[in-house]
Structure formats: structure tokens, C-alpha cells
Design a protein around this motif. Structure first.
Motif, PDB file in Angstrom:
ATOM      1  N   PHE A 150       0.815  -1.212   0.000  1.00 40.23           N
ATOM      2  CA  PHE A 150       0.000   0.000   0.000  1.00 40.23           C
ATOM      3  C   PHE A 150       0.854   1.269   0.000  1.00 40.23           C
ATOM      4  N   ASN A 151       1.792   1.381   0.937  1.00 41.68           N
ATOM      5  CA  ASN A 151       2.596   2.601   1.033  1.00 41.68           C
ATOM      6  C   ASN A 151       3.412   2.848  -0.230  1.00 41.68           C
ATOM      7  N   TYR A 152       3.940   1.782  -0.812  1.00 36.10           N
ATOM      8  CA  TYR A 152       4.740   1.931  -2.030  1.00 36.10           C
ATOM      9  C   TYR A 152       3.855   2.331  -3.210  1.00 36.10           C
ATOM     10  N   GLY A 155       3.021   6.038  -3.067  1.00 35.89           N
ATOM     11  CA  GLY A 155       4.136   6.971  -3.188  1.00 35.89           C
ATOM     12  C   GLY A 155       4.624   7.594  -1.906  1.00 35.89           C
ATOM     13  N   VAL A 156       4.504   6.866  -0.759  1.00 37.16           N
ATOM     14  CA  VAL A 156       4.955   7.440   0.500  1.00 37.16           C
ATOM     15  C   VAL A 156       6.007   6.589   1.199  1.00 37.16           C
ATOM     16  N   TYR A 172       4.420  13.297  -7.465  1.00 35.39           N
ATOM     17  CA  TYR A 172       4.204  13.246  -8.909  1.00 35.39           C
ATOM     18  C   TYR A 172       5.424  13.669  -9.731  1.00 35.39           C
ATOM     19  N   CYS A 173       6.615  13.609  -9.139  1.00 34.10           N
ATOM     20  CA  CYS A 173       7.823  13.890  -9.912  1.00 34.10           C
ATOM     21  C   CYS A 173       9.009  13.205  -9.243  1.00 34.10           C
ATOM     22  N   PRO A 183       5.389  11.924   3.895  1.00 37.92           N
ATOM     23  CA  PRO A 183       4.009  12.193   4.306  1.00 37.92           C
ATOM     24  C   PRO A 183       3.078  12.332   3.116  1.00 37.92           C
ATOM     25  N   GLY A 184       1.812  12.111   3.364  1.00 42.15           N
ATOM     26  CA  GLY A 184       0.804  12.289   2.324  1.00 42.15           C
ATOM     27  C   GLY A 184      -0.592  12.111   2.886  1.00 42.15           C
TER      28      GLY A 184
END
Length: 257
Positions: A150-152, A155-156, A172-173, A183-184
Motif C-alpha cells: 500500500f505505502n509503495y 508513493g509514501v 508526482y515527480c 508524508p501524504g
């Protein structure tokens, strides 16, 4: 108090008559109204974003046992996830993510009235999470994604070999990020057929949406006073670790003090 924090003083600041102050305040009010209307338009654009179906069957560790992503919604159709930085080998959760989480318990009852569930998700084992949560006195739901991707996928979290390259894909980059956790905030929707959709994610300064204290700090004449500080949030502590004697001292997210 760290004296460098008192950047704004009366002898450096314009002091005017009441009428002059009102005129200046009205000029700023016009800009504040512009910002309010722009925020409303962006919120509308955010709701209009396309969705992506969540096809993976993510499983999370919880104090009550394994739970699916669908189960984290409870009786609600909408789910807000705080991606809380807490790696499996850390002693405690990130202090900046904790600053975000300090605002959570008071709002969950209001979110529920708008058909929204809230959960924090970290890679730390659930027993470690529970020890830290109890120390901090938090009541919100917090689960472990340690055995899932999930975390991968959102993107966190970054694999060591990814982080070793000096750049990871975050916000996103491709960019440098100082840790293997980031964090997100992500948002999901579940329809009547139990299909789950990813509707939104925000990262980097986007997570300030959870930091209500910043909104209050921004009203004051000194404000955040972070402009020339390399680590903008170095002043933040876990709420049970603030001490006048170490104000302004740097500390990393997960080293115990």
C-alpha cells in the motif's frame, strides 16, 4: 524561547493611525476574498477529478486483527488516509506527522457527519504503533500496512535501492527526499457494490491541510518564521516533548529524546 524567533518587532514595523490601519486592512481583505474564491474553485476542480479503481486487495494489521481496505471505511462511503511516516525500525512516529495527527481527534466526529471515515496508515508493526499512540493520547484509527504494498503504491515509502539513487518518485515527480518514508494524504470512495476508487492524493506542502495550528500561526505578526530555515519544521516536537530549553534545536523524525 529561541530569540531568533522574534523576527518582527515594533521598532522595525510600520505603526500608523487607526484610519490608516483600516485602509490597509481593507486592501488585504480584498486579496483574502480572492484567495477564498480561488480555494472554492480549486475544491470544485478537485471533486471533478477522474477516479481510478483500486484493484489490489490490500490487507492491514489492526488492533482487532487483519482488515481489508474496504473494512477501513466502516459504514461510510468516503475514507481519508493520513500516510503517517513511521518505518518498521523507528522508535517513534515522525514528529511532523504527529503535528498533523494532533489535529485529528477533534475533527473525526465532524467528518463522520459528512460520511467520511479517517485512518492513519504506517509501515510500523501494529504493536509499535499502539505503544506510540497510547503515549500520545490519540483515539483515531491507526493501522499497519507493513505486510502490503500500500505505502509503495501510493508513493509514501521507498525501497532502499530507490532511495540510494538520490531520487525517488514523490509528489508526482522524481526528486530528492531525505528519508525512506514520506508524508501524504489520500482519499478513497466506496460505492454500493463495494468497488473502491482512489479519488485524490496530496503530498509535500499539500499535507498542511491537516495542520490547523499553522492557520492560526499565520495570523500572527511573527508567523511561521521558517523562511530562512533549511528544515522548515525543525521547531516542531512531539507534543509531550516541548521544552523551552531546546526550542529551535534540530531533531529527526524518529529518534527518541
Amino acid at each position: 524561547m529561541n530569540m531568533s524567533y522574534t523576527e518582527t518587532t515594533a521598532d522595525r514595523h510600520a505603526v500608523v493611525t487607526h484610519d490608516e490601519w483600516i485602509a490597509a486592512r481593507q486592501q488585504l481583505l480584498a486579496r483574502e476574498r480572492e484567495l477564498t474564491h480561488l480555494r472554492d474553485r480549486i475544491a470544485s476542480d478537485r471533486r471533478a477529478l477522474p477516479w481510478e479503481r483500486v484493484d489490489k486487495n490490500y490487507l492491514f494489521d489492526t488492533p482487532e486483527g487483519p482488515r481489508t481496505l474496504s473494512a477501513l471505511f466502516g459504514k461510510h462511503r468516503q475514507l481519508i488516509v493520513q500516510h503517517f511516516m513511521f518505518a518498521p525500525d523507528w522508535e517513534q512516529g515522525c514528529k511532523s506527522c504527529s503535528y498533523m495527527a494532533d489535529h485529528t481527534d477533534g475533527m473525526t466526529v465532524h467528518l463522520a457527519q459528512r460520511d467520511i471515515a479517517f485512518v492513519a496508515i504506517s509501515r510500523a508493526p501494529i504493536a509499535t504503533i499502539e505503544r506510540f499512540r497510547q503515549r500520545m493520547g490519540w483515539q483515531f484509527n491507526w493501522v499497519s500496512s507493513n505486510e502490503s504494498e500500500f505505502n509503495y503504491d501510493y508513493g509514501v515509502s521507498f525501497l532502499p535501492e530507490q532511495h540510494a539513487t538520490g531520487k525517488v518518485h514523490y509528489n508526482y515527480c522524481d526528486q530528492y527526499f531525505p528519508d525512506v518514508e514520506a508524508p501524504g494524504i489520500s482519499v478513497f470512495y466506496k460505492d454500493d457494490d463495494n468497488n473502491i476508487f482512489h479519488t485524490y492524493s496530496t503530498y509535500s506542502r499539500g499535507v498542511e491541510v491537516m495542520m490547523g495550528a499553522y492557520n492560526m500561526i499565520d495570523l500572527t505578526p511573527i508567523g511561521r518564521n521558517e523562511r530562512d530555515v533549511p528544515n522548515k519544521m525543525e521547531w516542531v516536537r512531539h507534543h509531550d516533548r516541548y521544552d523551552v530549553s531546546d526550542a529551535g534545536a534540530a531533531s529527526c523524525c524518529h529518534t527518541a529524546k
